[in-house]
Design a protein around this motif. Structure first.
Motif, PDB file in Angstrom:
ATOM      1  N   GLY A  19       0.675  -1.160  -0.033  1.00  0.00           N
ATOM      2  CA  GLY A  19       0.065  -0.060   0.118  1.00  0.00           C
ATOM      3  C   GLY A  19       0.754   1.370  -0.053  1.00  0.00           C
ATOM      4  N   ARG A  22       6.980   3.856  -1.464  1.00  0.00           N
ATOM      5  CA  ARG A  22       8.456   4.211  -1.444  1.00  0.00           C
ATOM      6  C   ARG A  22       9.214   3.051  -0.665  1.00  0.00           C
ATOM      7  NH1 ARG A  22       9.070  10.398  -1.460  1.00  0.00           N
ATOM      8  NH2 ARG A  22       7.080  11.104  -2.275  1.00  0.00           N
ATOM      9  N   ARG A  24      11.059   1.859   2.141  1.00  0.00           N
ATOM     10  CA  ARG A  24      11.253   1.831   3.655  1.00  0.00           C
ATOM     11  C   ARG A  24      12.285   0.808   4.177  1.00  0.00           C
ATOM     12  NH1 ARG A  24       8.476   6.855   3.513  1.00  0.00           N
ATOM     13  NH2 ARG A  24       6.591   6.712   2.512  1.00  0.00           N
ATOM     14  N   ASP A  25      12.949   1.204   5.350  1.00  0.00           N
ATOM     15  CA  ASP A  25      13.646  -0.054   6.104  1.00  0.00           C
ATOM     16  C   ASP A  25      12.441  -0.814   6.964  1.00  0.00           C
ATOM     17  OD1 ASP A  25      16.215   0.501   5.516  1.00  0.00           O
ATOM     18  OD2 ASP A  25      16.126   2.172   7.056  1.00  0.00           O
ATOM     19  N   TYR A  35       9.765   4.422   9.208  1.00  0.00           N
ATOM     20  CA  TYR A  35       9.409   5.603   8.270  1.00  0.00           C
ATOM     21  C   TYR A  35      10.499   6.544   8.775  1.00  0.00           C
ATOM     22  CZ  TYR A  35       5.101   3.628   6.721  1.00  0.00           C
ATOM     23  OH  TYR A  35       4.172   2.769   5.987  1.00  0.00           O
TER      24      TYR A  35
END
Lengths: 186, 186
Positions: A19, A22, A24-25, A35
């Motif tokens: 969803g 980008r 992210r870790d 985030y």
């Protein structure tokens, strides 16, 4: 407390969470998404009569250069309270917020700066641990050639423009300016 | 890429870094300090004639309730660009920023919200993945009893107060209001 209680082991992977759009870790153990978002800097142009409070930085970046009392907003803190705290920590100053002077964005370092117009309760100031010295400067005596950051210069000029204003919209970055330090000056 | 290249192992301990006054997560291996700071939410009250754009949330918290298009500012993004992006992502809307309407602080969840006044380029809207539906509401038809967050209510009322204003200071939290969800309503 036993040492193992103060340690935690985390394994992160760069992933696009479901969803999301980008990378992210994401924790490989529990799915926690770390985030990372821009940070808020809060500061002030604080005046006493016709003089403005400034601090000479004792820390990098730009150690030895002059700037306004400002720093990162802390968790659970309002921006106004953060600006008051920074003036206390960096300059031993007691300020009262008057208006939101400016909102600047420095996209390269993901900073949003909320700079307040404030007045000093008195002229007793003293450098905190992050300041080499502090001073109260009339506008023409500001160390213009020795400022730490472009946004300090913007805020000082916007403050001067705002002196006669009440109930004004906050200033923003001057047109075309990104806040990056340029080689050869600000 | 081999799996070991996508993993890193970190051991954190809660410590007060040198020169700091608060406990932070400090890496026991390298000394990295994981500063956690408030996050910035950017959003808009976007209008088309006398109607205001709203979204019904498809995600928690407050799934099924109505709010304004808003979300977390991303790294390297200006607040204005973030507000435009959120209106696009959540409501398929093309907005133009007009003014900074309000700055709200929700200290409990460490959020600073920058809410812009904007106008829609046209009335073509469509729910994005985070919205169940979207709508354009005249002020008296807003689903007042079904709002997701107190700050959405604040922004709608501040927008109404701002309609005749140009060059105004941003509104802030109504006196005494913290933005916490209260039992029994907003």
């Amino acid at each position: 407390m036993p040492e193992q209680d103060t340690k935690k082991t985390i394994s992160f992977s760069r992933q696009v969470p479901e969803g999301d759009g980008r990378e992210r870790d994401v924790c490989l153990n529990c799915g926690f998404v770390n985030y990372e978002n821009p940070k808020i800097v809060v500061g002030s142009v604080a005046f006493w009569g016709d003089r403005i409070l400034m601090c000479r930085r004792a820390i990098d970046p730009r150690r030895g250069h002059w700037t306004l009392p400002a720093g990162y907003l802390e968790l659970q803190e309002t921006p106004e309270a953060g600006a008051v705290r920074e003036a206390q920590e960096e300059a031993g100053a007691r300020i009262e917020i008057d208006a939101l002077l400016a909102i600047y964005t420095i996209p390269r370092i993901s900073q949003v700066q909320l700079i307040y117009r404030a007045h000093l309760g008195d002229d007793r100031i003293a450098p905190g641990p992050e300041s080499l010295e502090v001073g109260l400067f009339t506008f023409d005596r500001i160390p213009w050639d020795d400022l730490a950051f472009p946004s300090a210069r913007w805020a000082l000029h916007h403050f001067a423009q705002s002196r006669a204003l009440h109930g004004f919209p906050p200033f923003t970055n001057p047109p075309g300016e990104t806040g990056n330090l340029e080689v050869g000056g600000l």
